[in-house]
Design a protein around this motif. Structure first.
Motif, PDB file in Angstrom:
ATOM      1  N   UNK A 132       1.012  -1.120   0.101  1.00  0.00           N
ATOM      2  CA  UNK A 132      -0.214   0.110   0.128  1.00  0.00           C
ATOM      3  C   UNK A 132       0.661   1.078  -0.038  1.00  0.00           C
TER       4      UNK A 132
ATOM      5  N   UNK B  36       4.898  -2.085   2.213  1.00  0.00           N
ATOM      6  CA  UNK B  36       4.480  -3.220   3.005  1.00  0.00           C
ATOM      7  C   UNK B  36       3.974  -3.277   3.805  1.00  0.00           C
ATOM      8  N   UNK B  37       2.405  -3.263   3.611  1.00  0.00           N
ATOM      9  CA  UNK B  37       1.786  -2.811   4.863  1.00  0.00           C
ATOM     10  C   UNK B  37       1.135  -3.267   5.534  1.00  0.00           C
ATOM     11  N   UNK B  38       1.175  -5.216   4.899  1.00  0.00           N
ATOM     12  CA  UNK B  38       0.570  -6.367   5.647  1.00  0.00           C
ATOM     13  C   UNK B  38       1.327  -7.237   5.278  1.00  0.00           C
ATOM     14  N   UNK B  39       2.074  -8.189   6.478  1.00  0.00           N
ATOM     15  CA  UNK B  39       2.883  -9.399   5.890  1.00  0.00           C
ATOM     16  C   UNK B  39       1.675 -10.605   6.921  1.00  0.00           C
ATOM     17  N   UNK B  40       1.664 -11.532   6.217  1.00  0.00           N
ATOM     18  CA  UNK B  40       0.869 -13.016   7.379  1.00  0.00           C
ATOM     19  C   UNK B  40       0.950 -13.930   6.610  1.00  0.00           C
ATOM     20  N   UNK B  41       1.188 -14.834   7.627  1.00  0.00           N
ATOM     21  CA  UNK B  41       1.705 -15.977   7.100  1.00  0.00           C
ATOM     22  C   UNK B  41       0.550 -17.015   8.379  1.00  0.00           C
ATOM     23  N   UNK B  42       0.205 -18.121   8.336  1.00  0.00           N
ATOM     24  CA  UNK B  42      -0.738 -18.595   8.932  1.00  0.00           C
ATOM     25  C   UNK B  42      -0.579 -20.678   8.085  1.00  0.00           C
ATOM     26  N   UNK B  43      -0.894 -21.279   8.993  1.00  0.00           N
ATOM     27  CA  UNK B  43      -0.841 -22.995   8.812  1.00  0.00           C
ATOM     28  C   UNK B  43      -2.248 -23.036  10.016  1.00  0.00           C
ATOM     29  N   UNK B  44      -2.873 -23.410   9.369  1.00  0.00           N
ATOM     30  CA  UNK B  44      -4.220 -24.316   9.533  1.00  0.00           C
ATOM     31  C   UNK B  44      -4.889 -25.591   9.306  1.00  0.00           C
ATOM     32  N   UNK B  45      -5.018 -26.341   9.804  1.00  0.00           N
ATOM     33  CA  UNK B  45      -5.167 -27.612   9.385  1.00  0.00           C
ATOM     34  C   UNK B  45      -5.775 -28.232  10.715  1.00  0.00           C
TER      35      UNK B  45
ATOM     36  N   UNK C 281      -8.296 -29.074  16.297  1.00  0.00           N
ATOM     37  CA  UNK C 281      -6.710 -29.309  15.516  1.00  0.00           C
ATOM     38  C   UNK C 281      -6.087 -28.925  16.488  1.00  0.00           C
ATOM     39  N   UNK C 282      -6.376 -29.197  17.357  1.00  0.00           N
ATOM     40  CA  UNK C 282      -4.757 -30.066  18.472  1.00  0.00           C
ATOM     41  C   UNK C 282      -4.404 -30.990  18.536  1.00  0.00           C
TER      42      UNK C 282
ATOM     43  N   UNK D 161      -4.300   6.915  -3.831  1.00  0.00           N
ATOM     44  CA  UNK D 161      -4.343   6.234  -2.511  1.00  0.00           C
ATOM     45  C   UNK D 161      -4.401   5.295  -2.123  1.00  0.00           C
ATOM     46  N   UNK D 162      -4.586   3.929  -1.747  1.00  0.00           N
ATOM     47  CA  UNK D 162      -5.820   3.029  -0.718  1.00  0.00           C
ATOM     48  C   UNK D 162      -5.347   2.497  -2.696  1.00  0.00           C
TER      49      UNK D 162
END
Lengths: 448, 459
Positions: free
Chosen positions: A37, A41-50, A68-69, A140-141
């Motif tokens: 933006x 770099x405005x946002x960096x995200x990493x996710x692990x789901x399972x 998930x546990x 912008x935006x």
């Protein structure tokens, strides 16, 4: 702990309880997403789901429990809970587990190079440069994102089934905001594939062009017109009403297509294919959510309704074979039915010819609010739309804030023509849609 | 869940490359549901969601990482991953956590996990069969009873270490009616931030009958005529008009980026002077309430619009940085796997001074929307849509025949100015709101209102 270890503990717990018929379904996904933006770099995200879902067949009822546990206590607890839950169920239809030994289509490996985090950052930032350079009205935006997504699906059952498959794709999202000083408009464009093969400039410039075209849009006049739904809008309609092709919906009285197999339900130019191995799909998995082989099939062929989509339970009720369309929205959800990629086969006309055929009417390229303004049971829809007026066979001024209303099932019979190019629309998850533009004569438009 | 000492370690690892803010969100959530269709219990849902989300900020950069591996090694690995993504640098903040007790203003008498699933099925059945047996024209009913036991822990570099247990339950009934003119549905979905005592307070059978009544009315209705006309929207779920037309555009997630129709309009008139609207996360036991938000900020009652003047946005910490404004207790996420952003809690238009009968009587020809369905909005353009679940035509100030298939579309900024009558029967209704940080429980609400002119889609 890792899934393999957890799986062995669950199997031990099931054996200790002398369970004979059970299944373990595992779905994990990883995503790394970078959003830029204002050239940063405005946002960096990493996710692990399972998570895992344990299903057990007891007294004809299929009990579920998920988690998930992945701990030793949970391995025993989900077996326990699934057994308890089975006791509450009152399902009339018999439930089944897939037998091992089916023949599965081999999926051709696609070219895919997973991008590194640095490459995602570079791409997102480069996207900003392209977007701002594309047009002085870009403001912008505007965000540009680069995403890596990958996942694994595995099914194990007590009948000897032990399958797994994985998928991966990069995703580019261009979300430009434009302004002419008086009003603001935004749009987005999504492209899936291998990062080294996506034409970033093309994706972003297309998004900017589309956003600009809608500036100064008026409201369409109220009336009954020929309507062209663009490829995205047609795919949106297909997605909204695809539940009608589910045998489960039909058997529960929630689909008007019940008992219509073999009958003509659409115009002759309508052919609808369900293809688990569609070229553009990032997740081409050779088995369904019950572990049965997935295959390509015609749902509607030249207007004739060929088959509902089945899983094991609904196929048994109907006395037919499953079409391999068992699906789960997430690891914990019940086994339902969905298409893989549902494709409305393109017709013969280039889009310009379709516009000429329409003469004077409305071209709709976006539909919103389908979760509220459409009823898959009755087929009625009344949806917020955006697009262009069609005057003398050409797209003219942009229009917004109007609704188009009709009935999907009646409309299937009134498709006058289809354009010659289908576009692929992922909807999140493993189900996607592909459609060309379609011309429908006479739909109700409400605007000014 | 995770000890204060371990949280300090993890946050220190997350902030090790120079973050100026670090946060850990841990959850263990028990989701249970019982579902019926075809007069039978068809599905029992039973799922445990457990994981941790870590966020770090540096200036206007945010990094989020989440993991299902909640062992010490797993948490440190996740924290280091976030730190690495932020860039290279040295630790600049020190982490000292103090346990906080924000209190719980949402008492729960009967924890759903302590109630047998068979008992939940009995409650669901009383609602289900009240709908099914209401009339022979009811051809199908589906229903569900769900409960959530959402245990969260929030720790952040501002010293917060706090836990909350959010228990919610909701009953859904959808009835399908067919009187030979195609099927129509009716539905109800009462819920609260309460335990199983909720079902002693409401009458589940009444909820079932209400769904059936609505389906039966609509099954006998003709199509709604299309056009632009005055619309009277009744209370309760009618409040979805404010949620869509205005609420989303007041969230920092669009305001902070300048992509909201209401960016930069604080102190200006954005609505008719009859409109006062509030987002209130502090209502005891309300569906959308929180003791503190998912960043550890206590919930607030925020007056968004007062007599038409824009007073406040709904702000999370990251959005607040860009806006130079303090968070308002609106930071929410569906789960650890989503990145928190600004969201609504319980959002409603306050009671006005018009009498409901005068509102109806004021309309020569228009639509009366007794109940609304869902909707959506693009916050940048303000264009919204929503469907009318139960609508009637108004002629000469009187409510006449029901109409099906209506939807309302328009632009938020225009519609807000056109709310020119506000009644006195404020009530709230429950919904699930979807946005970038997932699906979260929110209340919508309003008294009866009149919109002087809006586009009605029909045919």
């Amino acid at each position: 702990m890792k899934y393999e270890e957890f799986k062995n503990l669950v199997i031990k717990a099931a054996e200790a309880k002398e369970l004979k018929d059970y299944e373990l379904y595992y779905n994990a996904s990883e995503s790394v997403s970078v959003e830029a933006f204002a050239h940063e770099i405005n946002e960096f995200s990493s996710s692990t789901e399972g998570g895992v879902c344990f299903r057990v067949l007891l007294g004809g009822q299929m009990g579920y429990a998920s988690t998930e546990d992945m701990s030793a206590e949970e391995a025993a607890a989900i077996v326990e809970r699934a057994v308890e839950n089975a006791a509450v169920l009152e399902t009339a239809e018999e439930s089944f587990l897939a037998e091992a030994g089916g023949t599965y289509q081999t999926v051709e490996e696609k070219h895919f190079v997973p991008a590194t985090a640095q490459e995602l950052v570079k791409t997102a930032l480069e996207g900003q440069n392209i977007a701002y350079a594309a047009d002085p009205q870009v403001i912008n935006g505007t965000t540009t994102s680069a995403i890596n997504e990958s996942g694994t699906v595995a099914i194990y059952n007590s009948r000897g089934l032990d399958l797994s498959a994985s998928y991966a794709t990069a995703v580019i999202v261009a979300a430009p905001v434009v302004s002419d000083g008086k009003e603001m408009n935004n749009t987005y464009e999504v492209k899936l594939g291998s990062l080294d093969q996506i034409d970033l400039k093309e994706v972003i410039e297309k998004a900017v062009t589309n956003a600009k075209k809608k500036l100064g849009a008026g409201v369409a006049p109220t009336g009954n017109y020929p309507v062209i739904f663009g490829p995205k809008a047609t795919a949106t309609l297909l997605a909204t009403f695809s539940s009608a092709f589910s045998a489960e919906a039909a058997q529960k009285g929630l689909s008007p297509l019940k008992g219509k197999e073999g009958q003509t339900i659409a115009a002759e130019n309508v052919t609808l294919i369900d293809d688990p191995f569609y070229e553009e799909s990032p997740a081409r998995i050779p088995f369904d959510a019950e572990g049965m082989p997935a295959y390509r099939k015609a749902v509607i062929e030249n207007g004739e309704f060929r088959t509902l989509l089945y899983n094991l339970k609904t196929a048994a009720v109907a006395g037919v074979k499953t079409t391999g369309n068992a699906s789960k929205h997430g690891y914990s959800s019940p086994v339902g039915i969905s298409p893989f990629t549902l494709i409305l086969q393109p017709g013969t006309l280039p889009e310009e010819e379709l516009l000429k055929e329409a003469g004077n009417g409305v071209y709709i390229d976006s539909l919103m609010g389908t979760h509220a303004g459409a009823n898959p049971i009755s087929g009625d829809f009344s949806l917020q739309s955006g697009g262009f007026m069609i005057e003398n066979g050409e797209k003219t001024k942009a229009v917004k804030s109007f609704t188009v209303a009709g009935n999907f099932y009646e409309m299937l019979k009134q498709i006058d023509a289809l354009s010659n190019k289908a576009e692929y629309q992922g909807m999140g998850g493993l189900t996607a849609f592909a459609a060309p533009a379609i011309l429908v004569n006479g739909l109700s438009v409400a605007g000014k | 869940m995770i000890s204060r000492v371990l949280c300090e370690k993890v946050l220190a690892a997350a902030a090790s490359t120079g973050a100026d803010y670090a946060e850990l969100f841990a959850e263990k959530t028990f989701n249970r549901s019982v579902n019926m269709l075809d007069n039978r219990v068809q599905q029992v849902g039973d799922n445990v969601v457990a994981g941790v989300g870590i966020r770090v900020f540096k200036g206007l950069r945010s990094v989020a990482a989440s993991t299902v591996d909640t062992s010490e090694e797993g948490l440190i690995r996740c924290a280091k991953q976030a730190a690495a993504a932020l860039g290279e640098g040295k630790a600049e903040i020190s982490i000292v956590l103090r346990e906080r007790l924000y209190g719980d203003i949402h008492p729960v008498r009967i924890v759903p996990g302590s109630v047998e699933t068979t008992r939940k099925a009995e409650i669901l059945k009383s609602a289900y069969f009240a709908a099914k047996d209401a009339d022979p024209a009811i051809v199908q009913v589906s229903g569900g009873l769900m409960d959530v036991d959402h245990n969260i822990l929030v720790a952040n570099s501002e010293g917060v270490y706090a836990q909350d247990r959010q228990i919610r339950t909701r009953l859904f009934i959808t009835a399908v009616a067919d009187k030979g003119q195609g099927t129509q549905t009716g539905s109800t979905g009462p819920g609260a931030r309460k335990g199983m005592e909720f079902y002693d307070e409401i009458d589940p059978a009444a909820a079932g009958r209400e769904a059936a009544r609505q389906a039966l009315v609509m099954a006998g209705a003709g199509y709604c005529p299309a056009g632009t006309m005055p619309v009277v929207i009744d209370n309760g779920f009618g409040g979805v008009i404010f949620h869509e037309a205005c609420g989303h555009s007041l969230e920092a997630s669009s305001v902070a980026y300048g992509t909201s129709q209401f960016s930069g309009k604080l102190g200006q008139q954005i609505a008719n002077e009859k409109v006062t609207a509030v987002d209130d996360g502090t209502i005891p036991n309300a569906w959308g309430s929180v003791n503190f938000d998912d960043e550890g900020t206590p919930s607030h009652r925020n007056v968004l619009i007062e007599k038409g003047i824009l007073k406040s946005y709904m702000i999370d910490k990251f959005g607040g940085r860009r806006m130079g404004m303090a968070p308002t207790g609106n930071a929410r996420r569906q789960s650890y796997a989503y990145v928190t952003t600004s969201r609504m809690t319980n959002t409603f238009i306050c009671n006005g001074e018009d009498r409901n009968e005068d509102i109806i009587a004021s309309v020569e020809y228009g639509l009366y929307a007794k109940d609304m369905g869902g909707g959506s909005v693009n916050p940048a353009t303000g264009q919204f849509n929503f469907s009318v679940k139960e609508g009637y035509l108004i002629r000469n100030g009187k409510i006449c025949e029901p109409v099906r298939g209506a939807s309302l579309v328009g632009t938020g900024s225009e519609i807000l100015m056109k709310i020119d009558m506000v009644g006195q029967n404020l009530s709230r209704a429950q919904g699930m709101c979807g946005s970038s940080s997932g699906s979260i429980p929110t209340d919508v609400g309003q008294p009866m209102i009149r919109v002087s002119s809006i586009t009605v889609g029909g045919r």
